[in-house]
Design an enzyme around this catalytic site. Structure first.
Site, PDB file in Angstrom:
ATOM      1  N   ARG A  88      31.716  18.337  11.113  1.00 12.47           N
ATOM      2  CA  ARG A  88      32.809  18.031  10.177  1.00 12.47           C
ATOM      3  C   ARG A  88      32.730  18.854   8.895  1.00 12.47           C
ATOM      4  O   ARG A  88      31.655  19.054   8.351  1.00 12.47           O
ATOM      5  CB  ARG A  88      32.754  16.549   9.757  1.00 12.47           C
ATOM      6  CG  ARG A  88      32.885  15.571  10.885  1.00 12.47           C
ATOM      7  CD  ARG A  88      33.080  14.157  10.388  1.00 12.47           C
ATOM      8  NE  ARG A  88      31.911  13.616   9.708  1.00 12.47           N
ATOM      9  CZ  ARG A  88      31.596  12.318   9.672  1.00 12.47           C
ATOM     10  NH1 ARG A  88      32.392  11.428  10.268  1.00 12.47           N
ATOM     11  NH2 ARG A  88      30.541  11.903   9.039  1.00 12.47           N
ATOM     12  N   ARG A 130      19.936  -8.072  11.441  1.00  9.88           N
ATOM     13  CA  ARG A 130      19.348  -6.775  11.764  1.00  9.88           C
ATOM     14  C   ARG A 130      18.057  -6.909  12.563  1.00  9.88           C
ATOM     15  O   ARG A 130      17.570  -5.927  13.113  1.00  9.88           O
ATOM     16  CB  ARG A 130      19.027  -5.996  10.472  1.00  9.88           C
ATOM     17  CG  ARG A 130      20.231  -5.390   9.807  1.00  9.88           C
ATOM     18  CD  ARG A 130      19.785  -4.407   8.746  1.00  9.88           C
ATOM     19  NE  ARG A 130      20.837  -4.117   7.794  1.00  9.88           N
ATOM     20  CZ  ARG A 130      21.826  -3.241   8.010  1.00  9.88           C
ATOM     21  NH1 ARG A 130      21.869  -2.586   9.147  1.00  9.88           N
ATOM     22  NH2 ARG A 130      22.747  -3.060   7.102  1.00  9.88           N
ATOM     23  N   ARG A 158      29.361  17.696   3.886  1.00 12.89           N
ATOM     24  CA  ARG A 158      28.454  16.713   3.298  1.00 12.89           C
ATOM     25  C   ARG A 158      27.025  17.040   3.707  1.00 12.89           C
ATOM     26  O   ARG A 158      26.746  17.315   4.867  1.00 12.89           O
ATOM     27  CB  ARG A 158      28.802  15.310   3.790  1.00 12.89           C
ATOM     28  CG  ARG A 158      30.059  14.751   3.139  1.00 12.89           C
ATOM     29  CD  ARG A 158      30.387  13.424   3.730  1.00 12.89           C
ATOM     30  NE  ARG A 158      29.187  12.591   3.873  1.00 12.89           N
ATOM     31  CZ  ARG A 158      29.212  11.295   4.131  1.00 12.89           C
ATOM     32  NH1 ARG A 158      30.360  10.689   4.285  1.00 12.89           N
ATOM     33  NH2 ARG A 158      28.105  10.607   4.239  1.00 12.89           N
ATOM     34  N   LYS A 218      32.792   1.536  13.338  1.00 10.41           N
ATOM     35  CA  LYS A 218      32.707   0.082  13.162  1.00 10.41           C
ATOM     36  C   LYS A 218      33.705  -0.450  12.125  1.00 10.41           C
ATOM     37  O   LYS A 218      34.373  -1.446  12.355  1.00 10.41           O
ATOM     38  CB  LYS A 218      31.292  -0.289  12.704  1.00 10.41           C
ATOM     39  CG  LYS A 218      30.633  -1.271  13.612  1.00 10.41           C
ATOM     40  CD  LYS A 218      29.190  -1.587  13.243  1.00 10.41           C
ATOM     41  CE  LYS A 218      28.631  -0.866  12.042  1.00 10.41           C
ATOM     42  NZ  LYS A 218      27.520  -1.575  11.440  1.00 10.41           N
ATOM     43  N   ARG A 232      19.243   9.536  11.922  1.00 14.18           N
ATOM     44  CA  ARG A 232      19.962   8.279  11.658  1.00 14.18           C
ATOM     45  C   ARG A 232      20.162   7.490  12.950  1.00 14.18           C
ATOM     46  O   ARG A 232      19.982   6.280  12.997  1.00 14.18           O
ATOM     47  CB  ARG A 232      21.348   8.571  11.055  1.00 14.18           C
ATOM     48  CG  ARG A 232      21.380   8.672   9.548  1.00 14.18           C
ATOM     49  CD  ARG A 232      22.769   8.442   8.940  1.00 14.18           C
ATOM     50  NE  ARG A 232      23.901   9.119   9.520  1.00 14.18           N
ATOM     51  CZ  ARG A 232      24.579  10.127   8.948  1.00 14.18           C
ATOM     52  NH1 ARG A 232      24.194  10.603   7.777  1.00 14.18           N
ATOM     53  NH2 ARG A 232      25.627  10.639   9.514  1.00 14.18           N
TER      54      ARG A 232
END
Ligand code: ZN
Length: 227
Positions: A136, A97, A170, A22, A181
């Site tokens: 990642r 939202r 991470r 985004k 998420r």
């Protein structure tokens, strides 16, 4: 208004889960069309720093440890939209939202004869997103980015750039966290998607492709919205 043409700048909403790109896409729209990206967090910080009426109200609420109400956010947005740089159009990020917020936003835009031109959903394939994000990792030495599936070092365990052998991930990029998420995102966004679909303002873009092809799809929607 006879004779004079009022150019009403496009108001776009960008919807997409974390990792859908985004931010990157919003920056490209800013560069290509001169649109201004308005994110709720930045708007709040600016209003508080500038000490506007709504900013003072927001500050008091936050200092009391409470959530800033929809009304305060709307007031801040009203002030911001009145500034001259927004005349070329805006991309809203992080607001609305909820459908209640979406309704409040519609009312605010009506005050100035505007409406949402497009609510653009960056659609992702959840399973592919989990693979993409959870794979990642980076070199601890030079920061070079790698991926379990898409970009391994030429020599396993050794960084191509600096020959370092230390890598890091991470903590919140693990598969379970990414999956939850995405689940939270879908639960929160589904009513908004319905809301804008019913209003005839919804566009969907496949956000799993190359950045350039996503950008081209977005540009086409913006051009239609501004035509
Ligand atoms: Zn390295």
């Amino acid at each position: 208004m006879d004779g004079a043409t009022t150019v009403i700048a496009p108001v776009l909403i960008l919807l997409g889960p974390p990792g859908a790109g985004k931010g990157t896409q919003a920056r490209m729209l800013e560069e290509k069309f001169g649109l201004v990206q308005l994110s709720t967090g930045d708007l709040l910080r600016e209003a508080v720093a500038q000490g506007t009426e709504a900013g003072k109200a927001a500050k008091a609420v936050m200092e009391a440890g409470e959530l800033v109400s929809d009304q305060i956010v709307i007031d801040i947005l009203r002030d911001r939209l009145a500034q001259s740089d927004c005349q070329r159009g805006v991309i809203l990020d992080g607001f609305p939202r909820t459908t209640v917020q979406a309704q409040a936003l519609d009312k605010l835009l009506e005050e100035s004869g505007q409406k949402i031109d497009a609510a653009i959903s960056l659609d992702v394939d959840d399973a592919a997103m989990v693979t993409r994000i959870s794979g990642r990792y980076t070199c601890a030495g030079c920061g070079e980015g790698y991926h379990d599936t898409f970009k391994q070092p030429a020599t396993a365990g050794t960084c191509d750039k600096c020959q370092g052998t230390d890598f890091k991930r991470r903590a919140d990029d693990n598969a379970e966290t990414v999956a939850s998420r995405l689940e939270a995102y879908h639960a929160q966004t589904a009513p908004l998607i319905d809301y804008y679909a019913k209003a005839g303002a919804l566009s969907r873009i496949d956000a799993m492709g190359a950045i350039d092809s996503i950008a081209a799809d977005l540009a086409a929607i913006v051009k239609t919205a501004t035509a």
